[in-house]
Design a protein around this motif. Structure first.
Motif, short mmCIF file in Angstrom:
data_model
loop_
_atom_site.label_atom_id
_atom_site.label_comp_id
_atom_site.label_asym_id
_atom_site.label_seq_id
_atom_site.Cartn_x
_atom_site.Cartn_y
_atom_site.Cartn_z
N LEU A 185 0.83 -1.21 0.00
CA LEU A 185 0.00 0.00 0.00
C LEU A 185 0.86 1.26 0.00
O LEU A 185 0.59 2.22 -0.74
CB LEU A 185 -0.93 0.00 1.22
N LEU A 186 1.91 1.27 0.81
CA LEU A 186 2.79 2.44 0.86
C LEU A 186 3.51 2.64 -0.48
O LEU A 186 3.63 3.77 -0.97
CB LEU A 186 3.80 2.27 1.98
N VAL A 192 2.32 6.45 -7.15
CA VAL A 192 1.29 7.25 -7.83
C VAL A 192 1.51 8.74 -7.55
O VAL A 192 1.33 9.59 -8.43
CB VAL A 192 -0.11 6.80 -7.41
N LEU A 193 1.90 9.08 -6.32
CA LEU A 193 2.14 10.48 -5.98
C LEU A 193 3.26 11.06 -6.83
O LEU A 193 3.10 12.16 -7.42
CB LEU A 193 2.51 10.59 -4.50
N GLU A 212 -5.26 11.20 -9.98
CA GLU A 212 -4.15 10.45 -9.37
C GLU A 212 -3.93 10.88 -7.93
O GLU A 212 -3.70 10.04 -7.04
CB GLU A 212 -2.88 10.65 -10.19
N LEU A 213 -3.99 12.18 -7.66
CA LEU A 213 -3.81 12.66 -6.30
C LEU A 213 -4.95 12.19 -5.40
O LEU A 213 -4.73 11.89 -4.22
CB LEU A 213 -3.72 14.19 -6.29
N VAL A 219 -5.62 5.59 -1.14
CA VAL A 219 -4.68 4.52 -0.78
C VAL A 219 -3.97 4.87 0.53
O VAL A 219 -3.74 3.99 1.39
CB VAL A 219 -3.67 4.28 -1.91
N GLY A 220 -3.64 6.15 0.71
CA GLY A 220 -2.99 6.57 1.95
C GLY A 220 -3.88 6.35 3.16
O GLY A 220 -3.41 5.91 4.22
N ALA A 221 -5.18 6.63 3.02
CA ALA A 221 -6.11 6.41 4.13
C ALA A 221 -6.23 4.93 4.46
O ALA A 221 -6.25 4.54 5.64
CB ALA A 221 -7.48 6.99 3.78
#
Length: 449
Positions: A185-186, A192-193, A212-213, A219-221
Motif C-alpha cells: 500500500l505504501l 502514484v504520488l 491520481e492525487l 490509498v494513503g487512508a
C-alpha cells in the motif's frame, strides 16, 4: 555520489539518447520518471528490510544491482529496455540509500554524526554539480551509453568496500517480520504520488493529475487504517512519535521543495527571458553549488557551537531569504545581483541537510535506523518533484511571473522554520533523550556501541 552523479549526467545524455534510439519526447521523459517512481516507492520498504536482514546486505545487493542495471542500459538496443532498466535502477537505488545512512548511525554515536554527515552532504553536492560537465564530456567524446558505463567500476569499488569494512549489527535485527500488505500500500501510494507530480510540468494540474492525487489520498487512508491494526507496521509507532525525526523529515521536504522549484523557474528565467545559453545559465548557478559544497563543513562547525536547533533555523532562514531575494530580480538581473541570493540558498540548503540529516539519523529509535533512513530519502526524493510541480503549476497561470512563483515557493519553504524550531538543541543530548522518552521512544544514545 553514484546516485547523484547518475541523475545529473542523464539530463545531458537524453537528447543524444533520443536521437540514437528514435525515442519520442514522452519516452525520453519516462527514462527519468521510471526511476523516480521506483525509487520513491521502495525507499521505506528497503529501509525496513535492512533493519530486518542487515544493512550491509542491502547495500551490497543494491549497489551491485545498480551497476548491473547501468551496464544493461549501456547495451540495450531500444528505448523500452532503457525505461525498464531505469526502473530496476530505481529499486536498487532505493536499497542502497537508506543502508548508507543506517550504517553511519550504527558506526557513530549521535553526538559525532555531524562530521560524516557533512562529508556525505559535500560529496553529494560535488557529484551533482560535476554531473553536467562530466556528462557533456562523455557524451561528446564517447556517446550517451558511456554515462552508464561509468557506474560499473564505481559500483564494483563500493561493493568491495562494503565487503572489507565491518560495522556493528543492531540488536533488533531479524526480530520483526515485514508487513507485506502495508508495504504494498505504501509503495503504491508513493509511486502514484511521484508519477502525478512528475507530469505537472508537461500537462499542468489536469483532471488526470487530480484523479491520481485523489487515488493517493484513498490509498494513503487505507494504509493508515491498515497500519493501526497490524502488530508490526511498516512505519513503527516509535518512529512516528519521535518529534526530532518527524520535524527533520518535514524540514527536508519543504527545503528541497523550495530549492528545486526555484532552480526550475530560475533556469527558464535565465534562458528564456535573459536569453542566456545553457553554459551562461549554468555559470549563474555556480555560487549556489559552491556554497552547498563549502557550506556543509561550516554547518557542522556551527552546529557544535550553536546547537542543532539554532543552526537549522538559521539555515532555513537563509533559504527563505535567498528565494525571496531572487523574486525581486528584474528582467535585466546581473550576475552580481544573482550571486548573493543563490549563494544564500546554497549555504542554507547545506546547513539544513547537515542538521536535519544528522538529527533524523541520530534520533532514530534502536533497531529502526533503516526505516528512518528510508523516510529521510523519501522526503529528499518527493521534495524536488513537488517543488517542480508547484513552480510549473504557478508558472502556468495567467498572472504568472518570476516574482509570483518564487514568492509562493518562499512561503512554502518558510514552513521549515517551524519544523527547525522543533529540533533538539543537541542530538543525543539530554533534551533529545527526554523528548524521545516522552514520545515512547527509547533514548537514541543507547544504540551507540
Amino acid at each position: 555520489m553514484i546516485v547523484a552523479l547518475d541523475g545529473s549526467v542523464l539530463l545531458v545524455a537524453q537528447p543524444r539518447l533520443a536521437a540514437d534510439l528514435g525515442a519520442s519526447m514522452a519516452q525520453v521523459q519516462w527514462t527519468s520518471t521510471a526511476y523516480l517512481v521506483a525509487v520513491a516507492a521502495f525507499l521505506v520498504v528497503a529501509g525496513r528490510l535492512g533493519d530486518r536482514y542487515g544493512h550491509r546486505r542491502l547495500l551490497l545487493a543494491g549497489v551491485l544491482g545498480f551497476g548491473a542495471a547501468s551496464a544493461g542500459i549501456a547495451l540495450v538496443p531500444g528505448v523500452h529496455g532503457v525505461i525498464a532498466l531505469r526502473a530496476v535502477q530505481g529499486v536498487c537505488g532505493a536499497m542502497l540509500q537508506p543502508a548508507t545512512l543506517a550504517l553511519l548511525r550504527l558506526t557513530y554515536p549521535p553526538d559525532r554524526l555531524g562530521t560524516p554527515i557533512a562529508v556525505r552532504t559535500s560529496a553529494i553536492a560535488v557529484a551533482a554539480g560535476a554531473g553536467p560537465l562530466l556528462g557533456g564530456v562523455l557524451v561528446a567524446q564517447l556517446g550517451w551509453r558511456s554515462v552508464f558505463w561509468i557506474n560499473v567500476p564505481a559500483a564494483l569499488l563500493i561493493a568491495a568496500l562494503v565487503l572489507a569494512v565491518r560495522t556493528p549489527v543492531p540488536d533488533r535485527e531479524r526480530t520483526e517480520r515485514l508487513d507485506l500488505a502495508g508495504a504494498g500500500l505504501l509503495a503504491v501510494a508513493l509511486a502514484v504520488l511521484v508519477h502525478a507530480l512528475a507530469g505537472v510540468p508537461e500537462q499542468g494540474w489536469a483532471a488526470a493529475t487530480l484523479l491520481e492525487l485523489l487515488a493517493v489520498a484513498v490509498v494513503g487512508a487505507v494504509f493508515v487504517c491498515h497500519e493501526r491494526r497490524v502488530p508490526h507496521p511498516v512505519v513503527p509507532p516509535p518512529v512516528l512519535r519521535s518529534v526530532p525525526v518527524t520535524a527533520s523529515l518535514v524540514l527536508l521536504l519543504v527545503t528541497n521543495t523550495g530549492l528545486f522549484g526555484t532552480l526550475f523557474r530560475a533556469t527558464f528565467h535565465l534562458q528564456d527571458e535573459l536569453r542566456l545559453d545553457p553554459l551562461g545559465a549554468g555559470l549563474r548557478l555556480v555560487p549556489l553549488t559552491a556554497c552547498m559544497i563549502l557550506g556543509a563543513p561550516v554547518a557542522n562547525a556551527a552546529m557544535r557551537r550553536y546547537g542543532v536547533r539554532g543552526t537549522a533555523v538559521a539555515g532555513s532562514g537563509l533559504v527563505v531569504a535567498g528565494i525571496a531575494a531572487l523574486s525581486v530580480l528584474g528582467p535585466a538581473g546581473t550576475w552580481a545581483g544573482m550571486a548573493v541570493p543563490f549563494a544564500a540558498v546554497g549555504a542554507g540548503c547545506a546547513t539544513v541537510m547537515v542538521t536535519a540529516t544528522g538529527t533524523v539519523v541520530g534520533s532514530a529509535p534502536p533497531g529502526y535506523a533503516g526505516v528512518v533512513g528510508g523516510l529521510k530519502q523519501t522526503a529528499m526524493n518527493v521534495g524536488p518533484t513537488l517543488g517542480i510541480a508547484v513552480a510549473a503549476g504557478v508558472a502556468g497561470t495567467a498572472v504568472s511571473s518570476l516574482s509570483s512563483t518564487l514568492l509562493v515557493l518562499a512561503a512554502l519553504t518558510a514552513l521549515g522554520l517551524l519544523a527547525a524550531s522543533r529540533l533538539p538543541r543537541v542530538v543525543g543530548g539530554a533534551e533529545s533523550v527526554a523528548g524521545a522518552e516522552a514520545g515512547g521512544v527509547p533514548p537514541a544514545s543507547t544504540v551507540a556501541k
